[in-house]
Every structure is written in C-alpha cells, then in structure tokens.
Design a protein around this motif. Structure first.
Motif, PDB file in Angstrom:
ATOM      1  N   SER A   1      39.413  34.484  36.447  1.00 53.49           N
ATOM      2  CA  SER A   1      40.423  34.733  37.302  1.00 53.49           C
ATOM      3  C   SER A   1      40.228  34.211  38.646  1.00 53.49           C
ATOM      4  CB  SER A   1      40.757  36.028  37.587  1.00 53.49           C
ATOM      5  OG  SER A   1      39.465  37.118  37.959  1.00 53.49           O
ATOM      6  N   LEU A   2      38.886  33.946  39.028  1.00 54.20           N
ATOM      7  CA  LEU A   2      38.262  33.609  40.300  1.00 54.20           C
ATOM      8  C   LEU A   2      38.799  31.879  40.473  1.00 54.20           C
ATOM      9  CD1 LEU A   2      35.188  35.520  40.678  1.00 54.20           C
ATOM     10  CD2 LEU A   2      37.252  35.900  41.671  1.00 54.20           C
TER      11      LEU A   2
ATOM     12  N   GLU B   1      34.235  40.287  31.338  1.00 53.13           N
ATOM     13  CA  GLU B   1      33.309  39.535  32.224  1.00 53.13           C
ATOM     14  C   GLU B   1      34.018  37.990  32.301  1.00 53.13           C
ATOM     15  OE1 GLU B   1      30.771  38.200  35.244  1.00 53.13           O
ATOM     16  OE2 GLU B   1      31.320  40.242  34.668  1.00 53.13           O
ATOM     17  N   ALA B   2      34.158  37.581  31.066  1.00 51.49           N
ATOM     18  CA  ALA B   2      34.889  36.347  31.248  1.00 51.49           C
ATOM     19  C   ALA B   2      35.958  35.988  31.923  1.00 51.49           C
ATOM     20  CB  ALA B   2      35.154  35.664  29.685  1.00 51.49           C
TER      21      ALA B   2
ATOM     22  N   PRO C   1      42.482  48.248  30.441  1.00 48.67           N
ATOM     23  CA  PRO C   1      43.036  48.435  32.024  1.00 48.67           C
ATOM     24  C   PRO C   1      42.408  47.287  32.940  1.00 48.67           C
ATOM     25  CG  PRO C   1      42.964  50.410  31.149  1.00 48.67           C
ATOM     26  CD  PRO C   1      42.077  49.785  30.136  1.00 48.67           C
ATOM     27  N   ILE C   2      40.827  47.036  33.204  1.00 49.46           N
ATOM     28  CA  ILE C   2      40.498  46.168  34.089  1.00 49.46           C
ATOM     29  C   ILE C   2      40.855  44.926  33.822  1.00 49.46           C
ATOM     30  CG2 ILE C   2      38.354  46.131  32.713  1.00 49.46           C
ATOM     31  CD1 ILE C   2      38.577  46.151  36.547  1.00 49.46           C
TER      32      ILE C   2
ATOM     33  N   TYR D   1      30.631  45.103  22.313  1.00 53.33           N
ATOM     34  CA  TYR D   1      29.889  43.887  23.111  1.00 53.33           C
ATOM     35  C   TYR D   1      30.684  42.843  23.432  1.00 53.33           C
ATOM     36  CZ  TYR D   1      26.428  40.453  23.751  1.00 53.33           C
ATOM     37  OH  TYR D   1      25.495  39.299  24.149  1.00 53.33           O
ATOM     38  N   PHE D   2      31.418  42.401  22.316  1.00 53.90           N
ATOM     39  CA  PHE D   2      32.429  41.296  22.454  1.00 53.90           C
ATOM     40  C   PHE D   2      33.408  41.903  23.680  1.00 53.90           C
ATOM     41  CE2 PHE D   2      36.669  39.762  22.070  1.00 53.90           C
ATOM     42  CZ  PHE D   2      36.455  38.311  22.011  1.00 53.90           C
TER      43      PHE D   2
END
Length: 287
Positions: free
Chosen positions: A154-155, A148-149, A171-172, A141-142
C-alpha cells in the motif's frame, strides 16, 4: 472533443489495424470524426463490435474483437491512469475470480506494475506455495504475513495488486487497501466452482479435500466462504459484476468473457468512482 453519450457509430472500410477510424454523431446530430471508443460504456462497445465485425470482412478469427478491445484498453487505461494520482488498484474477490489474470491486463493498460499478494508472501516466507505455508505453519501465520504484505504494498505507487480471496476478512487489510482503490470482481459461485474443479484444488488449501466430486466440493466450499465474506466484499470502492457484464455484451455465460473484457469494465467503473470522488470533493469545498 466532449465525451459522447450513446453515439451512433460508423466504421470506415479502410480501417487501420492500429487505430480504427470512427465516425460518430454528437447529441445535436452533427457528424464528428475520430470519436473516441474509450468513452463508450459496455453496451455501446457491444454495438461497436457488431458494426466493426460486419465492416471488416478481411479480418480473421477474433482479430476484429481484439482490435476493439486492445484499442479501448490502451486509451481508457491512459485516461484513468492520469486521474489516479499514482494510487494503487487492489483487486479483491473469491478464489478463482480471475484477479491475477485480469490484474495483469489491467496493469499493462494503466502502465502500472503488477503484484500477486500470494506470490509476494510466498517469496517473503521462502515457501513454494500458499498450500505449503498452510500445512507447515497454519492459516493464522499466513494471514499475518498477508497483512504485512498488503501494508508494504500500500506504500508503493502505481501498482495493480491481486489479493488472496481471504484478504478481506481482516479489517486492518482494508485500512491498507483503502490507500488505493479497491475493486471487487463479483463472479457467480457456479462459474467459480467450474473453474476450480477443472484445474483441481491442490493449490486451494481451504478447498482441498481427500475425496468427492470436484465440482460439488468446490461449490460447497465456496458457498460457505461467500456467506462469511460477502459483507466484507461490500467494502470495495468499485464492484464489477461479471454476470451483468456478460448480459450487457449479449454473452451466454460469464466464461465467454475475456480478461480484456473484464479489465475494460474495471477501467470504466474506476473512472466513474473517481468522477464521484471529484464531485464529493467539490461539494465539501462549498460547505
């Protein structure tokens, strides 16, 4: 003025605490005033420190070293920031490697914002700590929230992001972090274990065991993790070895390095990486 290579330095006795007056000799042997210390590598900075500390007798304690370090960070930070095109810097490395501490110094030098990705996840989830997240919902879960964080961060432009030690295993996450420049802080396991043992493992869920010698627990846990993560860390654009840095500055142990020392070396290595990028881009344009 062109960047100097291995200059000979002299320090004016009436040095200002705001901006040191430095005299150097260019490769042709001609004396030049106002040589930028920001162009020096770590070995040259070591020579600068020695001359500066011998020249400014009125300095107390670490003020001479602080003068050099702060001035270098300020000017090198401006130089590097002007070449980053607003790209983020992602610091990766084992737990206890100093990513947060160094990241704050680095962000100030660059004029960037600073974000600790673990703290970011804690705020999003509404938990008091990463340990609480692990205990309540589990590591998977972490990791999902961590990914997602990193995608979100990154944006965003002009940020220094200190990542969690395990961020490199998915890898993502590298896809997201490669939107900026990734920097691996390579710290010897012995030094990491000493740091973690000194403060305890309560905030380190992957190292928190019920009993045993704190140093041995930390070292064995770090050793196991490093074997799993070493290949992932090699994906970083830049690697800063604290062992090599301490040796270049004639320090006995990596614990003698200051966050400013490490941040300065990160800036130097990022500048080298950007220079390599530009060269590769020029070669591609010729093809």
């Amino acid at each position: 003025m062109k960047t100097m290579c291995s200059p000979v330095l002299q320090i004016n006795a009436a040095v200002s605490l705001e901006k040191p007056t430095v005299h150097g000799f260019n490769p042709k042997g001609k004396k030049e005033d106002g040589l930028l210390v920001a162009n020096l590598n770590s070995k040259s900075r070591k020579k600068f420190n020695l001359v500066l500390s011998n020249s400014l007798k009125e300095c107390n304690g670490n003020s001479c070293a602080s003068l050099d370090g702060n001035w270098f960070l300020k000017h090198k930070g401006k130089e590097v920031a002007s070449c980053l095109n607003d790209r983020c810097i992602f610091l990766v490395g084992m737990m206890g490697s100093g990513k947060t501490t160094v990241g704050k110094v680095l962000s100030e030098a660059l004029g960037y914002s600073f974000v600790d990705s673990d703290k970011y996840v804690e705020q999003v989830v509404g938990a008091a700590s990463v340990t609480e997240i692990f205990n309540e919902w589990g590591e998977a879960y972490f990791r999902d929230n961590e990914s997602e964080a990193l995608r979100t961060l990154s944006l965003m432009p002009q940020q220094v992001v200190a990542t969690g030690g395990g961020a490199v295993i998915r890898p993502i996450n590298w896809v997201y972090m490669k939107q900026g420049i990734t920097v691996y802080l390579n710290v010897p396991l012995d030094a990491l274990a000493r740091r973690i043992a000194a403060v305890g493992t309560d905030s380190r869920p992957l190292l928190h065991f019920d009993s045993g010698d704190p140093y041995i627990k930390a070292f064995m846990g770090l050793f196991t993790m490093s074997k799993k993560r070493s290949d992932s860390y090699s994906n970083a654009d830049v690697t800063v070895s604290l062992l090599d840095l301490a040796d270049s500055l004639a320090l006995e142990d990596v614990s003698d390095l200051t966050p400013a020392d490490i941040a300065a070396e990160v800036l130097v290595e990022i500048e080298k990486y950007i220079s390599g990028e530009n060269k590769r881009r020029c070669l591609c344009l010729r093809c």
